[in-house]
Design a protein around this motif. Structure first.
Motif, PDB file in Angstrom:
ATOM      1  N   ARG A 286      28.032  37.885 -92.740  1.00 14.13           N
ATOM      2  CA  ARG A 286      27.310  36.906 -93.552  1.00 14.13           C
ATOM      3  C   ARG A 286      28.004  36.688 -94.897  1.00 14.13           C
TER       4      ARG A 286
ATOM      5  N   ASN B 158      23.960  25.529 -92.405  1.00 14.80           N
ATOM      6  CA  ASN B 158      23.210  25.387 -91.173  1.00 14.80           C
ATOM      7  C   ASN B 158      24.118  25.148 -89.974  1.00 14.80           C
TER       8      ASN B 158
ATOM      9  N   ARG C 234      24.650  28.459 -88.397  1.00 12.80           N
ATOM     10  CA  ARG C 234      23.491  28.918 -87.637  1.00 12.80           C
ATOM     11  C   ARG C 234      23.355  28.149 -86.324  1.00 12.80           C
TER      12      ARG C 234
ATOM     13  N   GLN D 155      26.146  29.095 -83.825  1.00 16.29           N
ATOM     14  CA  GLN D 155      25.867  30.425 -83.290  1.00 16.29           C
ATOM     15  C   GLN D 155      24.860  30.317 -82.131  1.00 16.29           C
TER      16      GLN D 155
ATOM     17  N   HIS E  18      17.381  24.277 -86.991  1.00 15.41           N
ATOM     18  CA  HIS E  18      18.241  24.563 -88.136  1.00 15.41           C
ATOM     19  C   HIS E  18      18.816  23.263 -88.711  1.00 15.41           C
TER      20      HIS E  18
END
Length: 368
Positions: free
Chosen positions: A155, A170, A173, A176, A355
């Motif tokens: 992170r 975002n 995210r 991922q 997200h």
């Protein structure tokens, strides 16, 4: 004081054995196999069982079998105490799992010595098991701590890309989530199953946020340029995959031991702009020469770039993005990865919405 359970259907035998052992041990005595099973599973739990073989209704062999079949009593050592004195009888008892075999009539000194020896063995085993359990707990704690450190490190590194390019937050995210969705869809495919194990999927998902870490090395006037890049600027932009690879490789070399997720992250960062037909960068790899991790990342990255608002473009409607992905089957993307994408299209849309950036949310909602 250890607890010894004595099982014999003859009161005289129970009395003799109790008298021999009671000075040093806590004694429980029962006169049938059924009561032996109840006592063995109760409290206080016996540390050792002296078990007669020849008993009515349930003989010692059956009692031993039932003790061993019950996880609560399976580890209690059992010594057969019996009038059966042939070698075959003793061999049978030991083969069934008894730890020792004492022949009647008993000799007190032998009984005391055998009981003491097996109680010491059990105490040593219990101590070793307790230490092993404590060691396993410590290993699990340290592994969890290491995983937490890895997650925090990822992170922190990914935040570097966000600082340079605020639009990526975002995006990381979402991609991922996309990569996990593709991996779980493809893991049962024979062409991908050997690589996409549950363990490797977790490593891949953990590594995915670092795919664009090399962009921290791209100058602001190129990275944040609102219009189309020149050919020279585009060549510089392409170096981000190599920069990311080198940065992660250096971190890998600095580590005292191999760190699995860094190897996967390095692979993803380096090759996620390769194309199935060989027209991508930085190496111009084609087909299955492109690592599976990078093939999944390539589609996830492109799909998100298409439907997201970027400094150099507006968000495309979902239908246009789907058409571009479909047209890229077999040229830009591995055909199997495209098929997996369309099999899980609804999940991709849900991840995008969960997200969403401001513009992405409205674009996805209107297209859906």
């Amino acid at each position: 004081m250890a607890t010894v359970l004595i099982v014999d259907d003859t009161p005289e035998n129970l009395s003799v054995l109790s008298g021999v052992l009671s000075p040093e041990h806590r004694i429980r005595a029962v006169n049938s196999g059924q009561r032996a099973l109840q006592a063995a599973a109760g409290r206080p739990r016996p540390d050792l069982i002296l078990l007669d073989v020849m008993m009515p209704e349930m003989d010692g062999y059956e009692v031993l079998a039932r003790l061993q079949a019950n996880t609560t009593t399976a580890d209690i050592p059992v010594i057969f105490v019996t009038a059966l004195d042939s070698g075959d009888d003793e061999e049978r008892g030991l083969a069934l799992g008894a730890v020792d075999y004492i022949v009647k009539p008993i000799r007190p000194a032998i009984v005391i010595a055998r009981v003491r020896a097996h109680l010491e063995l059990k105490a040593a085993r219990d101590l070793l098991q307790d230490r092993n359990s404590s060691l396993q707990l410590e290993i699990s704690r340290r592994m969890a701590e290491n995983l937490m450190i890895q997650d925090v490190s990822i992170r922190a590194l990914a935040r570097l890309a966000e600082i340079r390019d605020p639009e990526t937050g975002n995006h990381l995210r979402r991609t991922q989530g996309y990569v996990r969705t593709l991996a779980t869809q493809l893991c049962s495919d024979a062409r991908f199953a050997a690589f996409l194990t549950p363990h490797n999927i977790e490593i891949l998902v953990k590594s995915a946020p670092l795919h664009d870490i090399g962009k921290v090395g791209i100058p602001d006037h190129i990275l944040l340029k609102p219009g189309k890049l020149t050919s020279d600027e585009w060549l510089i932009m392409q170096t981000h995959s190599r920069l990311g690879y080198l940065a992660i490789e250096q971190a890998e070399q600095d580590a005292e031991q191999p760190i699995e997720f860094l190897g996967m992250a390095k692979e993803v960062a380096h090759y996620h702009h390769e194309k199935w037909d060989g027209s991508g960068y930085p190496e111009g790899l084609a087909g299955e020469a492109i690592p599976i991790s990078a093939r999944l990342m390539a589609l996830a990255d492109v799909f998100d770039a298409l439907i997201a608002q970027r400094v150099y473009k507006g968000a495309f409607p979902l239908e246009k993005a789907l058409r571009i992905i479909r047209e890229g089957r077999g040229t830009h993307f591995d055909p199997a990865v495209v098929d997996a994408f369309f099999a899980r299209q609804a999940d991709f849309v849900a991840i995008a919405a969960k997200h969403a950036d401001g513009e992405l949310g409205s674009a996805s909602a209107s297209a859906g």
